[in-house]
Structure formats: structure tokens, C-alpha cells
Motif scaffolding. Structure first.
Motif, short mmCIF file in Angstrom:
data_model
loop_
_atom_site.label_atom_id
_atom_site.label_comp_id
_atom_site.label_asym_id
_atom_site.label_seq_id
_atom_site.Cartn_x
_atom_site.Cartn_y
_atom_site.Cartn_z
N ARG A 16 0.84 -1.21 0.00
CA ARG A 16 0.00 0.00 0.00
C ARG A 16 0.86 1.25 0.00
O ARG A 16 0.55 2.25 -0.67
N VAL A 19 2.28 2.24 -3.64
CA VAL A 19 1.40 2.63 -4.75
C VAL A 19 1.02 4.09 -4.58
O VAL A 19 0.42 4.47 -3.57
N ASP A 23 -0.67 6.22 -9.73
CA ASP A 23 -0.59 4.86 -10.25
C ASP A 23 -1.94 4.17 -10.20
O ASP A 23 -2.26 3.34 -11.05
N ALA A 24 -2.73 4.48 -9.19
CA ALA A 24 -4.04 3.85 -9.01
C ALA A 24 -5.15 4.61 -9.71
O ALA A 24 -6.32 4.23 -9.61
N LEU A 37 -1.05 4.84 -0.77
CA LEU A 37 -2.49 4.99 -0.66
C LEU A 37 -2.94 4.94 0.80
O LEU A 37 -2.28 4.37 1.66
N VAL A 42 -7.58 1.93 -0.74
CA VAL A 42 -7.41 0.53 -1.12
C VAL A 42 -8.74 -0.21 -1.02
O VAL A 42 -9.12 -0.98 -1.91
N LEU A 45 -11.00 0.75 -3.92
CA LEU A 45 -10.55 0.16 -5.17
C LEU A 45 -10.83 -1.34 -5.22
O LEU A 45 -11.11 -1.90 -6.29
N ALA A 75 -6.09 -3.75 -6.84
CA ALA A 75 -6.04 -2.44 -6.19
C ALA A 75 -4.61 -2.01 -5.87
O ALA A 75 -4.27 -0.83 -6.00
N ARG A 77 -1.99 -3.07 -7.48
CA ARG A 77 -1.20 -3.16 -8.72
C ARG A 77 -0.03 -4.13 -8.56
O ARG A 77 1.12 -3.81 -8.88
#
Length: 273
Positions: A16, A19, A23-24, A37, A42, A45, A75, A77
Motif C-alpha cells: 500500500r 502505490v 498509479d491507481a 495509498l 485501497v 478500489l 487495487a 497493482r
């Protein structure tokens, strides 16, 4: 195989933090006290409650289902090896990889923008055209309404046939073999399955090649492109495999000092880049 709650919690917290909102696909928003994030992002997502996700990070949540693990992998990635590790920490064997993503990473989009002297574009595992730069438009024109390159090769305005050039025949052969490899890698992807069904219904040439059961993944090739003004151009088609999503960045380059290199330089100047 049981759930390793402590390692699962640490893995989720670590990923977490790695990211970024960009990116998200999230706005950066107000200034953040910590990188990465937020828990609620998270959870949103992944389509789970914030409380459920918080308990996972605290090592006291229920055993996550395979659906939840897959959603967390998307979420956060995760790359394919990270996704497998997540499943094993939760006491599950990883299944087939998630289907090919059509969300081009911001870093790849930035790369396309910076390539002001090289035509480049991004395709996914089933050859859907996802993004392109201005030089690609200068060289090949605006993308067609139908964005799938394999569909255009077999069912477009100029479908491959016995009279087609050897190079076009080779592209058709390799594309079908590449699509077969993608269908094996992503056996549950509805988009790939639907494309294959459409191609079988629309092209006997596709079916003939599909029944040969060839498998390959496209690599660097030589390509001759006929430009409406400059005629035949000899290009080297470089393929960069972007990440575990199955996306590829395709670059068209030319030998330094060649006529094709001069044409690309002229296209760049006329585009004001």
C-alpha cells in the motif's frame, strides 16, 4: 496451508505504501503525511469495507476469499509474482493471472509523450490499441474506429488473403499465434474469448491459422510500411513488454543515416515537435 496473518498484514501495508494515487488512477488530493495509498482508498478500489481491510492490515481479519485476494491484487497493482505471494500468505494457491488490463500506467503515457522523434503505441494482450503518440499519427494516420489490430488484419477493409504480401502474411501468422498464447495465459478473460469467437465467425483465414495451434510471443521484427507521400519505409519494430498486465509498447525506429530515418526526422519537424 494456513493463513500467515502477520506476514499477510505486513505485505499489505508495504505494498500500500508503494502505490501512488496517480498509479491507481486517483487524484493526489491534499498533502499526505505518509507515502502511498490510504486504507480507505485501497478498500474502495478493491470493493470491500474499510473496516474489513483495516482488520487484514492489523492481522486480525477473517480469512480472505479468493475474490477478495484478486481484488486486492488489482487495487495494489501487484505484479504476477507478488500476486502469487499474496495468495499463498492467505493460505490459497494462486489461480490464473488476472485478465489483461486496459489502463495504461501513467509512466508509460509519459514515455510516449517524451518520444518526440519515434512513433510508438501501446497494445494489450489481445492487440487492442490503447495509446499512441503524435509521431505514430504522423507516420500512420489517425487510429481506425476499430481499435483491435488482429480484427483489422482479418476482417478490416483490406483483410489478409492469399494475394497479400509475405510480410502481411507473417504478421497474420504471428498475431494468431500470439493471441493463442494470450488465451492460455488468461483462460478466464471474456474479452479474449469474445474476440476469438468474432474472428472465427468473420474470417476463414483466421480459423485456418488458429487450427495450426502455433504459439509465440511477438518480439522485434522488421517492417516495411507504405506511406502515402514517402512510399516504402524500412522500419525496425521494437517491442517492450511493459508489465505483467500483458501490455506492450511498440516503437518504430530506423537505421541512422537511412532514407527512412530522414523521413522520420522530417515528420517530426513538420509536426512542430
Amino acid at each position: 496451508m494456513g493463513v500467515n496473518r502477520v506476514q499477510l498484514a505486513e505485505f499489505l501495508k508495504d505494498r500500500r505504501a508503494r502505490v501512488s494515487p496517480a498509479d491507481a488512477g486517483l487524484p493526489a488530493g491534499t498533502r499526505r503525511r505518509t507515502p502511498g495509498l490510504r486504507r480507505e482508498e485501497v478498500a474502495r478500489l478493491a470493493g470491500i469495507s474499510v473496516d474489513y481491510y483495516a482488520r487484514l492490515e492489523q492481522g486480525r481479519g477473517p480469512n480472505p476469499s479468493r475474490q477478495v485476494l484478486a481484488a486486492l491484487g488489482r487495487a495494489l497493482r501487484l505484479f504476477e509474482d507478488e500476486r502469487g505471494h499474496l495468495f499463498r500468505l492467505a493460505g490459497e494457491q494462486p489461480g490464473p493471472p488476472a485478465g489483461p488490463s486496459q489502463a495504461v500506467p501513467p509512466g508509460i503515457l509519459h514515455l510516449l509523450e517524451r518520444l518526440d522523434d519515434t512513433p510508438a503505441f501501446v497494445i494489450d494482450a489481445k492487440y487492442d490499441l490503447l495509446a499512441w503518440n503524435r509521431m505514430a499519427v504522423r507516420l500512420m494516420g489517425d487510429p481506425p474506429p476499430e481499435r483491435n489490430m488482429i480484427w483489422n488484419a482479418f476482417c478490416g477493409p483490406m483483410p489478409v488473403g492469399m494475394e497479400s504480401s509475405a510480410e502481411y502474411q507473417s504478421f497474420a501468422d504471428e498475431s494468431v499465434a500470439d493471441l493463442r498464447a494470450a488465451s492460455a495465459r488468461y483462460p478466464d478473460d471474456e474479452g479474449i474469448r469474445a474476440l476469438i469467437e468474432r474472428l472465427h465467425a468473420g474470417s476463414s483465414e483466421f480459423t485456418r491459422r488458429w487450427n495450426q495451434h502455433r504459439v509465440c510471443v511477438r518480439r522485434t521484427t522488421l517492417k516495411t510500411l507504405t506511406h502515402p507521400v514517402y512510399g516504402e519505409l524500412d522500419l525496425e519494430c521494437q517491442v517492450l513488454h511493459a508489465d505483467d498486465s500483458g501490455q506492450r509498447v511498440v516503437f518504430y525506429t530506423a537505421a541512422p543515416g537511412s532514407r527512412t530515418a530522414d523521413v522520420l526526422g522530417g515528420l517530426r519537424e513538420r509536426a512542430g515537435m
